[in-house]
Design a protein around this motif. Structure first.
Motif, PDB file in Angstrom:
ATOM      1  N   LYS A   2       0.842  -1.188   0.000  1.00 39.60           N
ATOM      2  CA  LYS A   2       0.000   0.000   0.000  1.00 39.60           C
ATOM      3  C   LYS A   2       0.882   1.243   0.000  1.00 39.60           C
ATOM      4  CE  LYS A   2      -3.731   2.173   2.607  1.00 39.60           C
ATOM      5  NZ  LYS A   2      -3.148   3.475   2.535  1.00 39.60           N
TER       6      LYS A   2
ATOM      7  N   THR B 220       1.774  -9.014  -4.013  1.00 40.99           N
ATOM      8  CA  THR B 220       1.172  -7.900  -4.732  1.00 40.99           C
ATOM      9  C   THR B 220       0.929  -8.262  -6.192  1.00 40.99           C
ATOM     10  OG1 THR B 220       2.432  -6.433  -3.324  1.00 40.99           O
ATOM     11  CG2 THR B 220       1.453  -5.449  -5.279  1.00 40.99           C
ATOM     12  N   ARG B 223      -1.965 -11.668  -7.707  1.00 36.26           N
ATOM     13  CA  ARG B 223      -3.384 -11.820  -7.370  1.00 36.26           C
ATOM     14  C   ARG B 223      -4.065 -12.638  -8.473  1.00 36.26           C
ATOM     15  NH1 ARG B 223      -2.680  -6.290  -6.606  1.00 36.26           N
ATOM     16  NH2 ARG B 223      -2.535  -5.654  -4.433  1.00 36.26           N
ATOM     17  N   CYS B 236      -9.380  -6.303 -12.069  1.00 34.18           N
ATOM     18  CA  CYS B 236      -9.760  -5.823 -10.736  1.00 34.18           C
ATOM     19  C   CYS B 236     -10.981  -4.915 -10.832  1.00 34.18           C
ATOM     20  CB  CYS B 236      -8.618  -5.066 -10.088  1.00 34.18           C
ATOM     21  SG  CYS B 236      -8.188  -3.529 -10.922  1.00 34.18           S
ATOM     22  N   GLU B 240     -10.400  -0.599  -6.422  1.00 35.89           N
ATOM     23  CA  GLU B 240      -9.171  -1.123  -5.798  1.00 35.89           C
ATOM     24  C   GLU B 240      -7.962  -0.244  -6.100  1.00 35.89           C
ATOM     25  OE1 GLU B 240      -8.401  -5.323  -6.502  1.00 35.89           O
ATOM     26  OE2 GLU B 240     -10.549  -5.657  -6.820  1.00 35.89           O
ATOM     27  N   ILE B 241      -8.151   0.696  -7.029  1.00 34.08           N
ATOM     28  CA  ILE B 241      -7.016   1.563  -7.394  1.00 34.08           C
ATOM     29  C   ILE B 241      -7.266   2.949  -6.806  1.00 34.08           C
ATOM     30  CG2 ILE B 241      -5.545   2.369  -9.280  1.00 34.08           C
ATOM     31  CD1 ILE B 241      -7.004   0.393 -11.125  1.00 34.08           C
ATOM     32  N   LYS B 247      -2.146   0.099  -9.645  1.00 31.19           N
ATOM     33  CA  LYS B 247      -2.151  -1.281  -9.184  1.00 31.19           C
ATOM     34  C   LYS B 247      -1.212  -2.016 -10.131  1.00 31.19           C
ATOM     35  CE  LYS B 247      -5.512  -5.037  -8.695  1.00 31.19           C
ATOM     36  NZ  LYS B 247      -5.367  -5.219  -7.246  1.00 31.19           N
ATOM     37  N   THR B 248      -0.334  -2.854  -9.566  1.00 27.47           N
ATOM     38  CA  THR B 248       0.593  -3.568 -10.440  1.00 27.47           C
ATOM     39  C   THR B 248       0.091  -4.972 -10.692  1.00 27.47           C
ATOM     40  OG1 THR B 248       1.916  -4.189  -8.528  1.00 27.47           O
ATOM     41  CG2 THR B 248       2.615  -2.244  -9.748  1.00 27.47           C
ATOM     42  N   GLU B 281       4.607   1.913  -8.299  1.00 27.00           N
ATOM     43  CA  GLU B 281       4.666   2.454  -6.932  1.00 27.00           C
ATOM     44  C   GLU B 281       4.814   3.966  -6.972  1.00 27.00           C
ATOM     45  OE1 GLU B 281       7.667   0.282  -4.755  1.00 27.00           O
ATOM     46  OE2 GLU B 281       6.873  -1.622  -5.506  1.00 27.00           O
TER      47      GLU B 281
END
Lengths: 281, 346
Positions: A2, B220, B223, B236, B240-241, B247-248, B281
């Motif tokens: 996160k 991460t 998924r 997704c 979720e973003i 989101k990776t 990230e």
């Protein structure tokens, strides 16, 4: 993962406060670790001998040259109650990682045979545990007075004088070079020093067997072949390792000389044994 | 990011970073050398230099190696990563002093060339206990030299990020060589337990943090994916973003960063063209995806750095059905514009 709300960009003038806090904590942790680690690593060292290499200071000695089995200058140090002179032998060693022979040969080419002649020699003293060596730092110029060749108040003595046999012995220790062991390097023996000792002995410096007893006291033995011939080339493989030597021991004034006919490496090192056990698993 | 190559593109944070390196290194050297002189007055200056620089360089290498996984575990450590190359070059310089002094001390002024001596004075290559540990240090220093010499962005650009990164992964080879160099060398002489314990803690820290970071990244990236349709894979829910974040995803070997911004979703390759930094990230700042490592930027809809910069990454087609996001994992050539998926109901 996160992502944190604050975002760091290096080329911006400053980092967000929350990030700065974490980084400063990391830097403070490092600032604590650094001195503690430095202190711990120094404090836990095994320590270093009190051997002395008088680097930069030249000393002049006068005495009789002995060339076999290893080159010595036999120096009168004092007289006994009945006026008989007492001698100490100073091992002659060449400049850098070399034996003294090339320098002595150069002297003899210039002045003729010098064995058992009285010479005044200048060099850098190296000494430890009652043993001394003289580095012929100035090489050819280290012989400053050959006039001592003429008969003096001290009669010339043969190379065997001052030598006495101590019988056949078996000794266990580490082979190193006397130049480093007596003070040029600290430590002058052991694993990290091994390659240096190999270089010194390959360069003609006579090998030295350092024997340590259980209370940590050391004795040193110059090592030569059974007939007094140099063993430098054949002993290189065993330099820096624990070995057992057998041979005839002789005392030459303040030095011990081992005329060895057997150099045996001791049993396999624990590191090799544990490695073999690990590989068998 | 810079258009022209400069020896160092200085800014305030780099200066602060370098001053911190210099300060801590100086503190270490002063304390180490000072204590040596006080506690062991018989030691020689050469031994002090050799031991002080070797231990400092090894400590610096540990710090260098743990910065990467720390940043994977928390982005708040990213300032430590930003100028890590200067730390690496500093470490190489300190290690060079150790290496040069050691070669002079142990191998020079003998009957053979010092480098010949380095490789031949100890012939026990077949025995672990007799292995010539100094050769391990030599090769470690050689790799460090290559890394330090190519550390500038000029080489990064000209060698290509992939080659450059591969070369600089050599730091792990260096670490392995140096651990053996220490184990087979000085630890055979300095046998106090504390040295083994300190080395063990260092290795546990480096290995443990890398494992932890790998586990977190694995969780991460792996998924479970949804159904596939017309080449698109359901990945997704849009919720979720986080806004301006990503989101990776790892789909069919493609490392994808899926960004949400201004009611849209775009997907680009997750690896920054600069140093393969994790763009996923990063964050969208001023309309650009900004790499968390060194601040390189890309436009989300075409994977191109904003003019006049020229870096480009692969892009991926994206679509939204209701609140579900679908990605086509087939990469389009770097810099290919893609129509962002519009979020329904926004």
């Amino acid at each position: 993962m996160k992502p944190e709300d604050d975002f760091y960009i290096g080329w911006q003038s400053d980092a967000p406060l929350s990030i700065r806090k974490v980084v400063w904590r990391a830097v403070i942790a490092l600032a604590l670790i650094v001195p503690i680690l430095a202190g711990l690593l120094v404090w836990q060292q095994r320590g270093f001998s009190g051997a002395v290499f008088e680097y930069g200071t030249l000393t002049t000695l006068e005495g009789e040259l002995i060339r076999t089995p290893v080159p010595f200058l036999r120096v009168p140090v004092k007289q006994t109650a009945d006026n008989a002179p007492l001698f100490e032998r100073v091992l002659l060693i060449g400049f850098n990682k070399r034996g003294a022979d090339s320098t002595l040969n150069a002297w003899e080419r210039k002045y003729g045979p010098l064995t058992n002649k009285r010479l005044k020699v200048r060099g850098t003293l190296i000494y430890h545990d009652g043993k001394a060596a003289l580095e012929l730092t100035e090489e050819a110029d280290a012989l400053i007075d050959v006039s001592g060749i003429k008969p003096s108040s001290i009669p010339p003595v043969s190379s065997t004088l001052g030598q006495s046999s101590l019988g056949i012995v078996r000794l266990t220790g580490e082979i190193t070079d006397p130049k480093c062991m007596l003070g040029v390097m600290k430590p002058g023996q052991g694993r990290p020093h091994r390659s240096c000792a190999v270089r010194c002995i390959a360069g003609g410096i006579p090998p030295l067997l350092a024997v340590q007893n259980r209370s940590g006291q050391r004795n040193y033995y110059l090592v030569v072949g059974p007939m007094g011939e140099p063993l430098n080339a054949s002993i290189l493989i065993n330099v820096g390792r624990s070995v057992e030597l057998r041979g005839r021991l002789e005392q030459a004034d303040n030095w011990l000389i081992l005329y060895t006919d057997s150099v045996q490496p001791l049993a396999q090192a624990p590191l090799d044994r544990s490695m073999q056990v690990a590989m068998c698993w | 990011m810079a258009l022209n190559y400069l020896p160092v593109s200085w800014n305030g944070q780099k200066k602060l970073y370098d001053w911190t390196i210099a300060g801590l290194a100086t503190v270490y050297l002063v304390i180490f050398c000072g204590l040596q002189a006080v506690l062991f007055p018989d030691v020689t200056a050469e031994t002090i230099i050799i031991r002080a620089t070797s231990t400092l360089a090894f400590l610096m290498l540990h710090v260098i190696l743990i910065i990467g996984p720390l940043c994977r575990l928390s982005t708040r450590f990213l300032p430590l990563l930003y100028n890590r190359r200067h730390l690496g070059v500093s470490m190489f310089l300190v290690a060079s002093v150790h290496g040069i002094f050691s070669v002079i001390q142990f191998h020079s002024r003998g009957n053979v060339d010092p480098l010949v001596s380095l490789f031949t004075s100890e012939p026990g290559y077949e025995h672990l206990s007799q292995f010539p540990f100094q050769t391990l240090g030599f090769f470690a220093l050689l790799i460090l030299f290559l890394m330090a010499a190519t550390s500038h962005d000029f080489w990064l650009k000209n060698l290509s990020p992939r080659v450059w990164k591969t070369l600089h992964m050599g730091v792990y080879v260096v670490y392995g060589l140096l651990v053996m160099h220490v184990l087979l060398g000085v630890l055979q002489q300095e046998t106090a337990t504390v040295y083994t314990v300190v080395l063990g803690i260092g290795m546990a820290l480096v290995i443990g943090l890398h494992l932890a970071a790998a586990i977190v990244s694995q969780r991460t990236d792996s998924r479970p994916l949804g159904q596939a349709m017309d080449g698109f894979v359901e990945v997704c829910d849009v919720h979720e973003i986080a806004e301006n974040r990503a989101k990776t995803l790892m789909i069919n070997g493609q490392n994808i960063a899926l960004f949400r911004y201004d009611g849209k979703v775009s997907a680009i390759n997750n690896q920054c063209r600069h140093q393969n930094g994790p763009l996923g990230e990063g964050k969208i700042i001023d309309g650009c995806i900004t790499c968390p490592w060194h601040g390189y930027q890309y436009l989300p809809h075409n994977g191109q750095s904003p003019p006049p910069f020229t870096e480009k990454v692969e892009t991926y087609a994206v679509k939204c059905i209701s609140t579900r996001v679908w990605v086509d994992p087939t990469p389009a050539p770097p810099g290919t514009p893609q129509t962002p998926a519009l979020l329904n109901g926004q």
